[in-house]
Scaffold this motif. Structure first.
Motif, mmCIF file in Angstrom:
data_model
loop_
_atom_site.group_PDB
_atom_site.id
_atom_site.type_symbol
_atom_site.label_atom_id
_atom_site.label_comp_id
_atom_site.label_asym_id
_atom_site.label_seq_id
_atom_site.Cartn_x
_atom_site.Cartn_y
_atom_site.Cartn_z
ATOM 1 N N MET A 1 0.839 -1.205 0.000
ATOM 2 C CA MET A 1 0.000 0.000 0.000
ATOM 3 C C MET A 1 0.872 1.253 0.000
ATOM 4 S SD MET A 1 -3.119 -1.095 -0.026
ATOM 5 C CE MET A 1 -4.200 0.193 0.590
ATOM 6 N N ILE A 2 0.487 2.214 -0.804
ATOM 7 C CA ILE A 2 1.167 3.510 -0.838
ATOM 8 C C ILE A 2 0.536 4.384 0.241
ATOM 9 C CG2 ILE A 2 1.766 5.507 -2.242
ATOM 10 C CD1 ILE A 2 1.111 3.718 -4.713
ATOM 11 N N LYS A 3 1.339 4.847 1.166
ATOM 12 C CA LYS A 3 0.838 5.684 2.257
ATOM 13 C C LYS A 3 0.917 7.152 1.843
ATOM 14 C CE LYS A 3 2.120 2.343 5.817
ATOM 15 N NZ LYS A 3 2.954 2.088 7.019
ATOM 16 N N VAL A 4 -0.258 7.801 1.791
ATOM 17 C CA VAL A 4 -0.368 9.148 1.226
ATOM 18 C C VAL A 4 -0.781 10.148 2.299
ATOM 19 C CG1 VAL A 4 -1.581 10.587 -0.466
ATOM 20 C CG2 VAL A 4 -0.993 8.223 -1.039
ATOM 21 N N GLY A 5 -0.153 11.326 2.256
ATOM 22 C CA GLY A 5 -0.568 12.442 3.097
ATOM 23 C C GLY A 5 -1.093 13.575 2.237
ATOM 24 N N VAL A 7 -1.491 17.626 2.387
ATOM 25 C CA VAL A 7 -1.146 18.868 3.080
ATOM 26 C C VAL A 7 -2.043 19.982 2.557
ATOM 27 C CG1 VAL A 7 0.631 20.616 3.429
ATOM 28 C CG2 VAL A 7 1.224 18.194 3.544
ATOM 29 N N GLY A 8 -2.764 20.646 3.459
ATOM 30 C CA GLY A 8 -3.709 21.673 3.052
ATOM 31 C C GLY A 8 -4.997 21.046 2.561
ATOM 32 N N CYS A 9 -5.695 20.338 3.450
ATOM 33 C CA CYS A 9 -6.794 19.473 3.015
ATOM 34 C C CYS A 9 -8.146 20.179 2.940
ATOM 35 C CB CYS A 9 -6.891 18.248 3.933
ATOM 36 S SG CYS A 9 -7.459 18.621 5.606
ATOM 37 N N SER A 10 -8.188 21.503 3.094
ATOM 38 C CA SER A 10 -9.484 22.184 3.127
ATOM 39 C C SER A 10 -10.002 22.610 1.757
ATOM 40 C CB SER A 10 -9.406 23.417 4.032
ATOM 41 O OG SER A 10 -8.484 24.355 3.506
ATOM 42 N N GLY A 11 -9.130 22.630 0.734
ATOM 43 C CA GLY A 11 -9.510 23.213 -0.553
ATOM 44 C C GLY A 11 -10.092 22.216 -1.540
ATOM 45 N N TYR A 12 -10.448 22.745 -2.718
ATOM 46 C CA TYR A 12 -11.077 21.930 -3.756
ATOM 47 C C TYR A 12 -10.140 20.852 -4.286
ATOM 48 C CZ TYR A 12 -14.880 25.387 -4.098
ATOM 49 O OH TYR A 12 -15.940 26.216 -3.844
ATOM 50 N N THR A 13 -8.872 21.194 -4.545
ATOM 51 C CA THR A 13 -7.973 20.173 -5.085
ATOM 52 C C THR A 13 -7.760 19.054 -4.080
ATOM 53 O OG1 THR A 13 -6.026 21.440 -4.369
ATOM 54 C CG2 THR A 13 -6.779 21.762 -6.634
ATOM 55 N N ALA A 14 -7.728 19.389 -2.797
ATOM 56 C CA ALA A 14 -7.555 18.365 -1.768
ATOM 57 C C ALA A 14 -8.741 17.415 -1.716
ATOM 58 C CB ALA A 14 -7.338 19.023 -0.401
ATOM 59 N N ILE A 15 -9.961 17.952 -1.711
ATOM 60 C CA ILE A 15 -11.131 17.081 -1.631
ATOM 61 C C ILE A 15 -11.217 16.190 -2.859
ATOM 62 C CG2 ILE A 15 -12.639 18.902 -2.520
ATOM 63 C CD1 ILE A 15 -13.646 15.990 -0.229
ATOM 64 N N GLU A 16 -10.886 16.717 -4.031
ATOM 65 C CA GLU A 16 -10.913 15.885 -5.238
ATOM 66 C C GLU A 16 -9.845 14.803 -5.173
ATOM 67 O OE1 GLU A 16 -13.193 15.856 -7.488
ATOM 68 O OE2 GLU A 16 -14.244 17.644 -6.773
ATOM 69 N N ALA A 17 -8.659 15.141 -4.679
ATOM 70 C CA ALA A 17 -7.602 14.137 -4.533
ATOM 71 C C ALA A 17 -8.029 13.033 -3.575
ATOM 72 C CB ALA A 17 -6.310 14.801 -4.047
ATOM 73 N N ILE A 18 -8.637 13.415 -2.462
ATOM 74 C CA ILE A 18 -9.082 12.418 -1.485
ATOM 75 C C ILE A 18 -10.116 11.486 -2.105
ATOM 76 C CG2 ILE A 18 -10.339 12.105 0.687
ATOM 77 C CD1 ILE A 18 -8.996 14.801 1.590
ATOM 78 N N LYS A 19 -11.082 12.032 -2.834
ATOM 79 C CA LYS A 19 -12.116 11.199 -3.446
ATOM 80 C C LYS A 19 -11.509 10.209 -4.442
ATOM 81 C CE LYS A 19 -14.929 14.610 -4.673
ATOM 82 N NZ LYS A 19 -16.130 15.310 -5.202
ATOM 83 N N LEU A 21 -8.326 9.102 -4.433
ATOM 84 C CA LEU A 21 -7.467 8.155 -3.711
ATOM 85 C C LEU A 21 -8.276 7.107 -2.958
ATOM 86 C CD1 LEU A 21 -4.827 10.713 -2.421
ATOM 87 C CD2 LEU A 21 -4.432 8.933 -4.135
ATOM 88 N N LEU A 22 -9.469 7.466 -2.516
ATOM 89 C CA LEU A 22 -10.319 6.485 -1.841
ATOM 90 C C LEU A 22 -10.784 5.384 -2.789
ATOM 91 C CD1 LEU A 22 -12.502 8.791 0.451
ATOM 92 C CD2 LEU A 22 -10.747 7.159 1.180
ATOM 93 N N ARG A 23 -10.750 5.640 -4.096
ATOM 94 C CA ARG A 23 -11.102 4.622 -5.087
ATOM 95 C C ARG A 23 -9.906 3.771 -5.487
ATOM 96 N NH1 ARG A 23 -14.386 8.727 -8.753
ATOM 97 N NH2 ARG A 23 -12.603 8.514 -10.139
ATOM 98 N N HIS A 24 -8.725 4.160 -5.047
ATOM 99 C CA HIS A 24 -7.497 3.494 -5.493
ATOM 100 C C HIS A 24 -7.294 2.203 -4.704
ATOM 101 C CE1 HIS A 24 -3.335 2.883 -6.661
ATOM 102 N NE2 HIS A 24 -3.363 3.964 -7.426
ATOM 103 N N PRO A 25 -7.046 1.085 -5.385
ATOM 104 C CA PRO A 25 -6.935 -0.193 -4.667
ATOM 105 C C PRO A 25 -5.665 -0.352 -3.838
ATOM 106 C CG PRO A 25 -6.436 -0.498 -6.998
ATOM 107 C CD PRO A 25 -6.922 0.917 -6.853
ATOM 108 N N SER A 316 -6.117 17.470 -9.521
ATOM 109 C CA SER A 316 -5.939 16.290 -8.669
ATOM 110 C C SER A 316 -5.859 14.988 -9.448
ATOM 111 C CB SER A 316 -7.077 16.221 -7.646
ATOM 112 O OG SER A 316 -7.116 17.409 -6.888
ATOM 113 N N GLY A 317 -6.583 14.879 -10.565
ATOM 114 C CA GLY A 317 -6.479 13.672 -11.374
ATOM 115 C C GLY A 317 -5.092 13.523 -11.957
ATOM 116 N N ALA A 318 -4.526 14.628 -12.436
ATOM 117 C CA ALA A 318 -3.154 14.587 -12.941
ATOM 118 C C ALA A 318 -2.191 14.160 -11.842
ATOM 119 C CB ALA A 318 -2.755 15.955 -13.492
#
Length: 337
Positions: A1-5, A7-19, A21-25, A316-318
């Protein structure tokens, strides 16, 4: 598993990245930071994540991030990002920086367009630019990746192969782009509130937008030729999406069919660039990592049209696509709806 952090999780790019990454196996999100950290969870900050992730938002040091994470997505604004990124890198942790801090090639260019001296100038021009379609091999072993700007992605992808093959003139390229309001970020600004944006359509930062030098710099880095580009962005009353219309003169004897064939050949094996017969629409790429490109001609001009989601392929997709390459993952992991 790749452990991801994150940084600066309140913005739009952060929420899109989280969504994504939650789909990533093969990913586990192990850290999320914010200057607003108060012991609450990510789903308190972003209620759409309720029931999907209960990670507590913390105020972590670069050392703590390095100890906990394999890779960090840094979603801070320009100028705020580089000092933290440079520290994280000293703790054996890779970084994908979604700010503009590492995109340009020289400290002089950065200072001219961003108005302050770069806090980590030695890495400018040495950091791979996170467009896999152009710089995939540089990304594989990268410790730091400069994630592309959204407008530049929509312009560079159509232009770079054509300039590389000498199919269009480089002295008179016009990039006319329209973006949804999320492109300005989540921080409140008078010009982006509903009553200002709704029922209106406006140009902004005419001749001064910082993505113009990014387009020129990165196309030059890839092709060895820096084009002369006039770039004008516009704000459209919609949430997300970018449509760019690009006007270029073909070199002698070049037809639209040759331009189209060049793009088809160049992107034939790319999973997220589609050369389309239909005119691109933002709704066709919304919520996806696709960039749709189409070619037309009119009165001696080649017209390139491209559409992408500014928060996904434009941000975030990039970043997720780059992470997949950096860790030898299937490039599409986490990126298909």
């Amino acid at each position: 598993m790749i452990k991801v952090g994150i940084v600066g999780c309140s913005g739009y790019t952060a929420i899109e990245a989280i969504k994504l990454l939650l789909r990533h196996p093969n990913v586990q999100i192990v850290a999320a930071t914010s200057r607003q950290a108060d012991g609450s969870t990510i789903c308190c900050m972003h209620p759409q994540l309720t029931g999907r992730i209960n990670l507590v938002v913390e105020d972590l040091t670069p050392q703590q991030l390095g100890e906990r994470c394999d890779v960090v997505f840094c979603c801070l604004p320009h100028a705020a990002s580089a000092p933290i990124v440079s520290e994280i890198l000293t703790h054996n942790c890779r970084v994908i920086d979604l700010s503009a801090d590492y995109r340009l090639s020289t400290p002089k260019l950065y200072e001219k367009w961003y108005g302050n001296a770069h806090p980590d100038p030695g890495r400018l021009g040495q950091t791979p630019y996170g467009l896999p379609e152009l710089f995939r091999e540089e990304l594989r072993d990268a410790q730091l990746v400069a994630n592309p700007g959204c407008y530049p992605s929509s312009a560079i992808l159509p232009l770079a192969p054509l300039i590389q093959e000498g199919l269009i003139e480089t002295a008179s390229i016009i990039v006319d782009s329209k973006s949804g309001a999320s492109g300005a970020g989540r921080s409140p600004k008078v010009g982006n509130i509903y009553s200002e944006v709704n029922e209106s359509f406006s140009a902004y930062a005419v001749g001064t937008h910082r993505h113009q030098p990014e387009i020129v710099d990165i196309v030059g880095r890839f092709t060895g030729t820096e084009p002369q580009v006039v770039f004008t962005p516009h704000l459209v009353p919609m949430d997300r999406g970018i449509l760019s219309t690009i006007y270029a003169r073909p070199t002698a004897g070049v037809t639209a069919n040759q331009v189209r064939e060049c793009l088809n050949t160049f992107y034939d094996r790319e999973p997220f660039v589609r050369i389309t017969a239909h005119l691109p629409l933002t709704k066709f790429v919304s919520g996806t990592n696709y960039c749709d490109i189409s070619v037309r001609e009119n009165g001696g001009w080649i017209i390139l049209l491209s559409a992408l989601d500014n928060l996904i392929k434009g941000a975030s997709g990039a970043a997720v696509q780059c992470m997949n390459i950096m860790y030898g993952q299937e490039e599409k992991h986490g990126l298909h709806p």
